[in-house]
Design a protein around this motif. Structure first.
Motif, PDB file in Angstrom:
ATOM      1  N   GLY A 276       0.835  -1.193   0.000  1.00 39.65           N
ATOM      2  CA  GLY A 276       0.000   0.000   0.000  1.00 39.65           C
ATOM      3  C   GLY A 276       0.870   1.242   0.000  1.00 39.65           C
ATOM      4  O   GLY A 276       1.958   1.262   0.593  1.00 39.65           O
ATOM      5  N   LEU A 277       0.415   2.299  -0.657  1.00 39.51           N
ATOM      6  CA  LEU A 277       1.211   3.508  -0.849  1.00 39.51           C
ATOM      7  C   LEU A 277       0.486   4.731  -0.311  1.00 39.51           C
ATOM      8  O   LEU A 277      -0.737   4.849  -0.424  1.00 39.51           O
ATOM      9  N   LEU A 278       1.242   5.669   0.266  1.00 36.84           N
ATOM     10  CA  LEU A 278       0.732   6.966   0.688  1.00 36.84           C
ATOM     11  C   LEU A 278       1.839   7.988   0.446  1.00 36.84           C
ATOM     12  O   LEU A 278       2.934   7.846   0.993  1.00 36.84           O
ATOM     13  N   ALA A 279       1.543   9.018  -0.366  1.00 37.77           N
ATOM     14  CA  ALA A 279       2.612   9.915  -0.817  1.00 37.77           C
ATOM     15  C   ALA A 279       2.134  11.362  -0.848  1.00 37.77           C
ATOM     16  O   ALA A 279       1.416  11.765  -1.773  1.00 37.77           O
ATOM     17  N   PRO A 280       2.534  12.191   0.136  1.00 33.12           N
ATOM     18  CA  PRO A 280       2.331  13.636   0.007  1.00 33.12           C
ATOM     19  C   PRO A 280       3.378  14.232  -0.923  1.00 33.12           C
ATOM     20  O   PRO A 280       4.530  13.785  -0.966  1.00 33.12           O
ATOM     21  N   GLY A 281       2.986  15.244  -1.686  1.00 33.14           N
ATOM     22  CA  GLY A 281       3.920  15.856  -2.623  1.00 33.14           C
ATOM     23  C   GLY A 281       3.463  17.234  -3.045  1.00 33.14           C
ATOM     24  O   GLY A 281       2.360  17.682  -2.729  1.00 33.14           O
ATOM     25  N   VAL A 282       4.333  17.919  -3.773  1.00 37.02           N
ATOM     26  CA  VAL A 282       4.040  19.251  -4.308  1.00 37.02           C
ATOM     27  C   VAL A 282       4.443  19.273  -5.769  1.00 37.02           C
ATOM     28  O   VAL A 282       5.444  18.658  -6.167  1.00 37.02           O
ATOM     29  N   ARG A 283       3.652  19.975  -6.591  1.00 35.44           N
ATOM     30  CA  ARG A 283       3.910  20.038  -8.027  1.00 35.44           C
ATOM     31  C   ARG A 283       3.815  21.489  -8.481  1.00 35.44           C
ATOM     32  O   ARG A 283       2.918  22.233  -8.066  1.00 35.44           O
ATOM     33  N   TRP A 284       4.761  21.879  -9.332  1.00 39.15           N
ATOM     34  CA  TRP A 284       4.831  23.242  -9.877  1.00 39.15           C
ATOM     35  C   TRP A 284       4.698  23.168 -11.385  1.00 39.15           C
ATOM     36  O   TRP A 284       5.394  22.398 -12.035  1.00 39.15           O
ATOM     37  N   GLN A 285       3.788  23.995 -11.931  1.00 41.85           N
ATOM     38  CA  GLN A 285       3.533  23.991 -13.370  1.00 41.85           C
ATOM     39  C   GLN A 285       3.896  25.359 -13.942  1.00 41.85           C
ATOM     40  O   GLN A 285       3.037  26.229 -14.117  1.00 41.85           O
ATOM     41  N   PRO A 286       5.189  25.575 -14.291  1.00 42.73           N
ATOM     42  CA  PRO A 286       5.589  26.888 -14.819  1.00 42.73           C
ATOM     43  C   PRO A 286       5.070  27.158 -16.220  1.00 42.73           C
ATOM     44  O   PRO A 286       4.933  28.314 -16.611  1.00 42.73           O
ATOM     45  N   LEU A 287       4.801  26.098 -16.981  1.00 45.74           N
ATOM     46  CA  LEU A 287       4.280  26.235 -18.332  1.00 45.74           C
ATOM     47  C   LEU A 287       2.999  25.435 -18.459  1.00 45.74           C
ATOM     48  O   LEU A 287       2.761  24.496 -17.688  1.00 45.74           O
ATOM     49  N   ARG A 288       2.185  25.793 -19.438  1.00 48.05           N
ATOM     50  CA  ARG A 288       0.911  25.101 -19.605  1.00 48.05           C
ATOM     51  C   ARG A 288       1.104  23.626 -19.891  1.00 48.05           C
ATOM     52  O   ARG A 288       0.293  22.798 -19.512  1.00 48.05           O
ATOM     53  N   TRP A 289       2.225  23.264 -20.544  1.00 50.68           N
ATOM     54  CA  TRP A 289       2.435  21.885 -20.983  1.00 50.68           C
ATOM     55  C   TRP A 289       3.465  21.143 -20.142  1.00 50.68           C
ATOM     56  O   TRP A 289       3.779  19.984 -20.435  1.00 50.68           O
ATOM     57  N   LEU A 290       4.003  21.769 -19.094  1.00 54.47           N
ATOM     58  CA  LEU A 290       5.078  21.145 -18.328  1.00 54.47           C
ATOM     59  C   LEU A 290       4.874  21.367 -16.838  1.00 54.47           C
ATOM     60  O   LEU A 290       4.510  22.463 -16.408  1.00 54.47           O
ATOM     61  N   SER A 291       5.111  20.322 -16.036  1.00 55.27           N
ATOM     62  CA  SER A 291       5.087  20.450 -14.580  1.00 55.27           C
ATOM     63  C   SER A 291       6.236  19.644 -13.978  1.00 55.27           C
ATOM     64  O   SER A 291       6.689  18.649 -14.551  1.00 55.27           O
ATOM     65  N   LEU A 292       6.702  20.102 -12.815  1.00 53.29           N
ATOM     66  CA  LEU A 292       7.763  19.453 -12.065  1.00 53.29           C
ATOM     67  C   LEU A 292       7.230  19.130 -10.674  1.00 53.29           C
ATOM     68  O   LEU A 292       6.498  19.925 -10.079  1.00 53.29           O
ATOM     69  N   GLY A 293       7.604  17.954 -10.141  1.00 53.04           N
ATOM     70  CA  GLY A 293       7.075  17.550  -8.845  1.00 53.04           C
ATOM     71  C   GLY A 293       8.072  16.782  -8.016  1.00 53.04           C
ATOM     72  O   GLY A 293       8.997  16.152  -8.536  1.00 53.04           O
ATOM     73  N   VAL A 294       7.883  16.857  -6.699  1.00 54.18           N
ATOM     74  CA  VAL A 294       8.654  16.052  -5.738  1.00 54.18           C
ATOM     75  C   VAL A 294       7.662  15.457  -4.740  1.00 54.18           C
ATOM     76  O   VAL A 294       6.596  16.029  -4.483  1.00 54.18           O
ATOM     77  N   GLU A 295       8.009  14.309  -4.170  1.00 53.79           N
ATOM     78  CA  GLU A 295       7.130  13.662  -3.207  1.00 53.79           C
ATOM     79  C   GLU A 295       7.918  12.732  -2.301  1.00 53.79           C
ATOM     80  O   GLU A 295       9.040  12.324  -2.618  1.00 53.79           O
ATOM     81  N   VAL A 296       7.308  12.446  -1.163  1.00 47.54           N
ATOM     82  CA  VAL A 296       7.816  11.447  -0.224  1.00 47.54           C
ATOM     83  C   VAL A 296       6.764  10.345  -0.141  1.00 47.54           C
ATOM     84  O   VAL A 296       5.631  10.605   0.274  1.00 47.54           O
ATOM     85  N   GLU A 297       7.126   9.144  -0.546  1.00 42.36           N
ATOM     86  CA  GLU A 297       6.168   8.045  -0.623  1.00 42.36           C
ATOM     87  C   GLU A 297       6.469   7.006   0.455  1.00 42.36           C
ATOM     88  O   GLU A 297       7.577   6.458   0.509  1.00 42.36           O
ATOM     89  N   GLY A 298       5.501   6.772   1.315  1.00 36.14           N
ATOM     90  CA  GLY A 298       5.613   5.694   2.288  1.00 36.14           C
ATOM     91  C   GLY A 298       4.900   4.452   1.786  1.00 36.14           C
ATOM     92  O   GLY A 298       3.905   4.535   1.060  1.00 36.14           O
ATOM     93  N   LEU A 299       5.426   3.284   2.157  1.00 42.57           N
ATOM     94  CA  LEU A 299       4.813   2.040   1.701  1.00 42.57           C
ATOM     95  C   LEU A 299       4.705   1.043   2.853  1.00 42.57           C
ATOM     96  O   LEU A 299       5.532   1.035   3.769  1.00 42.57           O
ATOM     97  N   VAL A 300       3.668   0.233   2.792  1.00 43.74           N
ATOM     98  CA  VAL A 300       3.433  -0.850   3.748  1.00 43.74           C
ATOM     99  C   VAL A 300       3.399  -2.147   2.964  1.00 43.74           C
ATOM    100  O   VAL A 300       2.554  -2.326   2.081  1.00 43.74           O
ATOM    101  N   ALA A 301       4.337  -3.052   3.239  1.00 39.21           N
ATOM    102  CA  ALA A 301       4.443  -4.306   2.499  1.00 39.21           C
ATOM    103  C   ALA A 301       3.377  -5.291   2.947  1.00 39.21           C
ATOM    104  O   ALA A 301       3.269  -5.612   4.137  1.00 39.21           O
ATOM    105  N   PHE A 302       2.560  -5.759   2.012  1.00 36.20           N
ATOM    106  CA  PHE A 302       1.571  -6.803   2.300  1.00 36.20           C
ATOM    107  C   PHE A 302       2.176  -8.199   2.144  1.00 36.20           C
ATOM    108  O   PHE A 302       1.665  -9.162   2.720  1.00 36.20           O
ATOM    109  N   THR A 303       3.235  -8.317   1.371  1.00 38.29           N
ATOM    110  CA  THR A 303       3.921  -9.602   1.165  1.00 38.29           C
ATOM    111  C   THR A 303       5.327  -9.483   1.752  1.00 38.29           C
ATOM    112  O   THR A 303       6.230  -8.954   1.100  1.00 38.29           O
ATOM    113  N   ARG A 304       5.525  -9.946   2.968  1.00 40.87           N
ATOM    114  CA  ARG A 304       6.838  -9.898   3.626  1.00 40.87           C
ATOM    115  C   ARG A 304       7.549 -11.231   3.372  1.00 40.87           C
ATOM    116  O   ARG A 304       7.414 -12.184   4.145  1.00 40.87           O
ATOM    117  N   ARG A 305       8.277 -11.272   2.300  1.00 43.56           N
ATOM    118  CA  ARG A 305       8.931 -12.512   1.902  1.00 43.56           C
ATOM    119  C   ARG A 305      10.165 -12.762   2.762  1.00 43.56           C
ATOM    120  O   ARG A 305      10.875 -11.840   3.166  1.00 43.56           O
TER     121      ARG A 305
END
Length: 335
Positions: A276-305
């Protein structure tokens, strides 16, 4: 398209300009307005637009204007962009105040089309007034037909497909993360996104470079892990002009390839990966056709091999229950 403000609309807008000089600038509007002698200032235009949208819930609008003066008066070139697209207008008038007022009306209609259009149409035109078309025009494509003798009814929100049609974006990213490995491992990803005003839907594919996890009580023995996965994520968005805050949640499924390291016989195995994934982030769109983003994604493993060494009959490595990824990327937008 050339239009000229009608007498009653010009009078209405000039009165609003005079009354709105002291009002605060609207937070939903980003306006580039030239300083021209004899013309109202940017603050006056913004104040008028703010008064026209009073009581509404305006959406963000970006606009850029240029004004040229000649013997016949003033010519205004206006480009406006909102969440539904872009429009371009050319207006002429002997008085620059009329152009400033018409600009404020166009901006207010773009920000709150239903409420402001009804408010402007409801204003009684004195005498034989010339109609002004306030319908947004696309920058590209065929010109709009000439206005009819009767005003068309204002469309209801349920009959406006441009506000409901999602945008499309294709993105590429890079990240470094822990999980299923015990150290930060680099990875690359590509995704396709459907974008609405307040939500984004992602379909992502990612591949991670091999990472070595060593057994704590068996020196020289470990397991080399490599993950390939796909994910589906939904992201509520809070948009402020060109910046959006997002909180994505979703599910990731993939294949986890494991190979022994330091053993007499280094076997390979492939198993299911689910998280499972949960990711807060921020995105900047300086142009109509382009955006840049960063995020921190946390994950919870359902299959612990778990991985054991057959020749030592000992537990070599267990996938941790949680992990974290730090990533960024760019996206190309298609509207």
């Amino acid at each position: 398209m050339f239009t000229r403000p009608c007498p009653w609309l010009a009078a209405l807008c000039m009165s609003l300009l005079a009354a709105g000089e002291a009002a605060a600038a609207p937070t939903w509007l980003e306006l580039r307005w030239p300083e021209v002698a004899g013309c109202p200032t940017r603050e006056e235009v913004e104040a008028t637009a703010l008064r026209l949208t009073a009581g509404e819930s305006p959406q963000p609008v970006t606009a850029e204007a240029s004004i040229a003066a000649d013997a016949g008066g003033y010519t205004l070139e206006l480009r406006v962009r909102d969440s539904g697209g872009a429009q371009q207008r050319t207006l002429q008038s002997p008085q620059c105040e009329a152009l400033a007022g018409a600009t404020a009306v166009i901006l207010a209609v773009a920000a709150a089309p239903i409420g402001v259009s009804a408010r402007v149409v409801a204003a009684p035109p004195p005498g034989d007034a010339l109609e002004v078309d306030l319908t947004p025009l696309p920058i590209t494509g065929p010109p709009a037909p000439a206005p009819a003798t009767e005003l068309a009814p204002t469309p209801s929100p349920t009959t406006s497909p441009s506000r409901r049609r999602p945008g499309l974006a294709i993105g590429f990213g890079a990240a470094a993360g822990i999980g299923p490995s015990q150290r930060f491992i680099a990875g690359l990803s590509g995704n396709v996104s459907l974008l609405w005003r307040r939500v984004r839907l992602d379909l992502r594919g990612s591949g991670w470079f091999p990472g070595l996890a060593r057994a704590s009580d068996l020196p020289g023995i470990g397991v080399r892990l490599q993950l390939a996965a796909g994910a589906v994520r939904g992201c509520p968005r809070l948009v402020r002009r060109t910046v959006s805050l997002e909180l994505c949640a979703g599910l990731e499924l993939g294949a986890l390839l494991a190979e022994g390291a330091g053993l007499q016989q280094n076997d390979r195995s492939r198993g299911l990966w689910a998280a499972g994934l949960l990711a807060p982030g921020v995105r900047w769109q300086p142009l109509r056709w382009l955006s840049l983003g960063v995020e921190v994604e946390g994950l919870v493993a359902f299959t612990r091999r778990r991985y054991r060494a057959s020749d030592a009959d000992a537990l070599v490595y267990t996938v941790p229950p949680v992990g974290v990824r730090l990533g960024g990327g760019l996206a190309v937008h298609f509207f």
